[in-house]
Design an enzyme around this catalytic site. Structure first.
Site, PDB file in Angstrom:
ATOM      1  N   LYS A  26      46.224  -0.395  52.815  1.00 38.30           N
ATOM      2  CA  LYS A  26      45.584  -0.531  54.126  1.00 38.30           C
ATOM      3  C   LYS A  26      44.282  -1.268  53.917  1.00 38.30           C
ATOM      4  CE  LYS A  26      46.252   0.905  58.394  1.00 38.30           C
ATOM      5  NZ  LYS A  26      47.549   0.961  59.090  1.00 38.30           N
ATOM      6  N   GLY A  84      48.557   1.567  75.032  1.00 40.57           N
ATOM      7  CA  GLY A  84      48.335   0.214  74.534  1.00 40.57           C
ATOM      8  C   GLY A  84      49.655  -0.455  74.224  1.00 40.57           C
ATOM      9  N   ASN A  85      49.663  -1.230  73.164  1.00 41.12           N
ATOM     10  CA  ASN A  85      50.855  -2.001  72.804  1.00 41.12           C
ATOM     11  C   ASN A  85      52.092  -1.128  72.644  1.00 41.12           C
ATOM     12  OD1 ASN A  85      49.938  -4.739  72.597  1.00 41.12           O
ATOM     13  ND2 ASN A  85      48.672  -4.059  70.883  1.00 41.12           N
ATOM     14  N   VAL A  86      51.942  -0.003  71.944  1.00 44.74           N
ATOM     15  CA  VAL A  86      53.109   0.854  71.691  1.00 44.74           C
ATOM     16  C   VAL A  86      53.339   1.824  72.849  1.00 44.74           C
ATOM     17  CG1 VAL A  86      54.167   2.516  70.126  1.00 44.74           C
ATOM     18  CG2 VAL A  86      52.724   0.716  69.202  1.00 44.74           C
ATOM     19  N   GLY A 120      47.591   7.335  75.194  1.00 43.78           N
ATOM     20  CA  GLY A 120      47.393   5.963  74.704  1.00 43.78           C
ATOM     21  C   GLY A 120      48.482   5.049  75.223  1.00 43.78           C
TER      22      GLY A 120
HETATM   23  P1  NAD Z   1      46.479  -0.185  70.925  1.00 42.71           P
HETATM   24  O1  NAD Z   1      45.078  -0.371  70.460  1.00 42.71           O
HETATM   25  O2  NAD Z   1      47.218  -1.317  71.538  1.00 42.71           O
HETATM   26  O3  NAD Z   1      46.540   1.049  71.983  1.00 42.71           O
HETATM   27  C1  NAD Z   1      45.871   2.254  71.813  1.00 42.71           C
HETATM   28  C2  NAD Z   1      45.582   2.802  73.199  1.00 42.71           C
HETATM   29  O4  NAD Z   1      45.039   4.115  73.071  1.00 42.71           O
HETATM   30  C3  NAD Z   1      44.569   1.971  73.983  1.00 42.71           C
HETATM   31  O5  NAD Z   1      45.081   1.692  75.266  1.00 42.71           O
HETATM   32  C4  NAD Z   1      43.340   2.873  74.039  1.00 42.71           C
HETATM   33  O6  NAD Z   1      42.557   2.677  75.206  1.00 42.71           O
HETATM   34  C5  NAD Z   1      43.953   4.245  74.001  1.00 42.71           C
HETATM   35  N1  NAD Z   1      43.084   5.308  73.524  1.00 42.71           N
HETATM   36  C6  NAD Z   1      42.229   5.282  72.480  1.00 42.71           C
HETATM   37  N2  NAD Z   1      41.613   6.483  72.350  1.00 42.71           N
HETATM   38  C7  NAD Z   1      42.103   7.268  73.333  1.00 42.71           C
HETATM   39  C8  NAD Z   1      41.865   8.607  73.714  1.00 42.71           C
HETATM   40  N3  NAD Z   1      40.997   9.379  73.086  1.00 42.71           N
HETATM   41  N4  NAD Z   1      42.553   9.093  74.764  1.00 42.71           N
HETATM   42  C9  NAD Z   1      43.434   8.313  75.438  1.00 42.71           C
HETATM   43  N5  NAD Z   1      43.702   7.046  75.106  1.00 42.71           N
HETATM   44  C10 NAD Z   1      43.037   6.520  74.078  1.00 42.71           C
HETATM   45  O7  NAD Z   1      47.261   0.393  69.653  1.00 42.71           O
HETATM   46  P2  NAD Z   1      48.828   0.382  69.408  1.00 42.71           P
HETATM   47  O8  NAD Z   1      49.206  -0.839  68.653  1.00 42.71           O
HETATM   48  O9  NAD Z   1      49.525   0.705  70.675  1.00 42.71           O
HETATM   49  O10 NAD Z   1      48.981   1.594  68.378  1.00 42.71           O
HETATM   50  C11 NAD Z   1      48.862   2.942  68.823  1.00 42.71           C
HETATM   51  C12 NAD Z   1      48.925   3.864  67.615  1.00 42.71           C
HETATM   52  O11 NAD Z   1      50.170   3.676  66.933  1.00 42.71           O
HETATM   53  C13 NAD Z   1      47.824   3.632  66.569  1.00 42.71           C
HETATM   54  O12 NAD Z   1      47.494   4.857  65.982  1.00 42.71           O
HETATM   55  C14 NAD Z   1      48.517   2.746  65.547  1.00 42.71           C
HETATM   56  O13 NAD Z   1      47.932   2.867  64.257  1.00 42.71           O
HETATM   57  C15 NAD Z   1      49.916   3.335  65.567  1.00 42.71           C
HETATM   58  N6  NAD Z   1      50.955   2.400  65.111  1.00 42.71           N
HETATM   59  C16 NAD Z   1      51.117   1.209  65.741  1.00 42.71           C
HETATM   60  C17 NAD Z   1      52.119   0.338  65.306  1.00 42.71           C
HETATM   61  C18 NAD Z   1      52.352  -0.970  65.997  1.00 42.71           C
HETATM   62  O14 NAD Z   1      53.391  -1.593  65.772  1.00 42.71           O
HETATM   63  N7  NAD Z   1      51.436  -1.417  66.845  1.00 42.71           N
HETATM   64  C19 NAD Z   1      52.945   0.686  64.233  1.00 42.71           C
HETATM   65  C20 NAD Z   1      52.767   1.922  63.629  1.00 42.71           C
HETATM   66  C21 NAD Z   1      51.757   2.781  64.073  1.00 42.71           C
END
Ligand code: NAD
Length: 416
Positions: A120, A228-230, A226
């Protein structure tokens, strides 16, 4: 340990930027500890340190950022894992995050059957925030970070993570060949998040199939933290699967409104993480930051299953997994079910085929069924079962290059 807590990233940056900008902090394969970093030599005593093979850093004067690369285990190949662009209050927080996340990547790659190790990296801005970084500033940050990654000779391979984009990966690529998740137009796989969401959704389906004999989520109540993307992509899947209620929360109001507009009668916006945790539901899906399951949140939980994408959901993984198991809450290990993102990226190195991803989505369903059945048979939690599987897989070394990662670490460390 007191020392770590007291030190801020800004202190650490100042201490090293002039005298020793490039450093190797510790590692089980090499014992180079630079006198300039003796303040951090106690990292091996941190609870999150797990025989990591190498931890490298650079205090980069031009971009005003600290760069870190954490390499946990290279038995199965080069260390692979995302680059997190994030501010930390203390060095303890930064190191703890890097050590935990890199270990989780070793476990994730191992259970997914990838010939990759676990790593990482972190870019921590000093004196400014992630939001302050203009597109021009990002170019400087990620180009310089790319040079730092090049100096590791391929021991670590970067990927997209929190607050980074395929465009940032493209900038890293301009300085080295050790990065994945680059845009599709340059031969990469682009944003992995839709695949991660699909993998988490398939794990939900596998769970309700094993536990309740159901083939979809109809009639169920789901909570997602959350969007976001996922989390956003996951919300669409669960709505389509016929849930009666979808409770959501995010820090960004607009994201919640968008998802509510997809199914106003099903989606309910909750004002905070705390209110979501206390909401009675069938499945809670953490899709924001890590450590959402801790001593404070566990007593609040009113769900039957925890199945989400966030990395490192459990603050103290073994203890909190055991506690959830005793409470009758089924927790699916994050590193087991959020693997699709890294599979999507890691396989780029061999050329990118959509059909591989489709096969992997089927596999994650089958693997989850097998994990649940086997853990039930043994009377242990799915987390314990997945840890056993990961530990076994991590003893199997790369079939062509069994020792190369350690040699690369040795080489990079000796140059500092
Ligand atoms: P992202 O940054 O696109 O979305 C995260 C969302 O969570 C944002 O909309 C943010 O506003 C919200 N958020 C943050 N803190 C918060 C809180 N306290 N309460 C409510 N909402 C909150 O991230 P992502 O790419 O969607 O990833 C989400 C999680 O999944 C992360 O932990 C990431 O490490 C994990 N992950 C992502 C992937 C991937 O392919 N993107 C793969 C494996 C793991």
């Amino acid at each position: 340990m007191q020392h770590f807590a007291a030190l801020t990233p800004a202190d650490f940056f100042q201490q090293n930027v002039e005298s020793q900008p490039n450093g190797f902090l510790c590692g089980k394969t090499v014992s180079v500890v630079n006198p300039a970093q003796t303040a951090l030599s106690g990292m091996e005593q941190m609870p999150d340190y797990d025989q990591h093979e190498g931890v490298f850093f650079r205090a980069d004067a031009e971009s005003g950022c600290l760069f870190f690369a954490f390499i946990h285990n290279t038995n199965r190949g080069q260390a692979q894992g995302g680059t997190r662009f994030y501010s930390y209050n203390t060095m303890l927080d930064l190191l703890s995050d890097g050590l935990r996340l890199s270990k989780a990547m070793s476990e994730k790659c191992a259970v997914a059957g990838l010939w990759w190790g676990g790593g990482k990296s972190i870019i921590c801005p000093v004196g400014f925030t992630v939001k302050d970084a203009t597109p021009e500033k990002r170019k400087v940050i990620f180009a310089n970070f790319g040079k730092f990654i090049a100096s590791l000779h391929g021991a670590y391979v970067a990927a997209e993570d929190m607050n980074t984009t395929p465009e940032d990966m493209q900038t890293i690529l301009s300085q080295n060949r050790f990065v994945t998740c680059i845009p599709k137009q340059t031969g990469g796989s682009g944003n992995p998040s839709p695949f991660t969401a699909e993998g988490v959704f398939k794990s939900m389906l596998a769970t309700v199939a094993v536990m309740e004999g159901k083939s979809d989520l109809s009639g169920m109540r789901i909570s997602i933290q959350g969007l976001g993307n996922v989390g956003g992509a996951l919300a669409r899947y669960v709505i389509q699967s016929g849930v009666t209620k979808l409770y959501i929360t995010d820090l960004v109001q607009e994201r919640m409104e968008t998802i509510k507009s997809w199914a106003p009668e099903v989606v309910e916006i909750l004002p905070s993480k705390e209110s979501l945790l206390q909401q009675e539901c069938d499945i809670f899906a953490p899709c924001a930051g890590g450590k959402v399951i801790d001593d404070q949140s566990i007593p609040l939980l009113r769900c039957r299953y925890i199945i989400g994408a966030a990395n490192n959901q459990l603050e103290r993984s073994e203890e909190h997994a055991a506690q959830l198991h005793q409470m009758g809450i089924l927790y699916l290990p994050d590193f087991f079910i959020n693997r699709m993102g890294i599979i999507n990226c890691a396989n780029e190195q061999y050329g990118w085929l959509e059909s591989t991803l489709q096969e992997e989505v089927v596999k994650i369903y089958d693997d989850t069924v097998q994990l649940l059945q086997e853990s039930r048979r043994r009377g242990i939690s799915p987390q314990q079962m997945a840890m056993i599987q990961a530990a076994e897989a991590l003893t199997r070394v790369h079939p062509i290059w069994p020792n190369r990662g350690k040699q690369l670490i040795q080489k990079a460390a000796s140059e500092r």
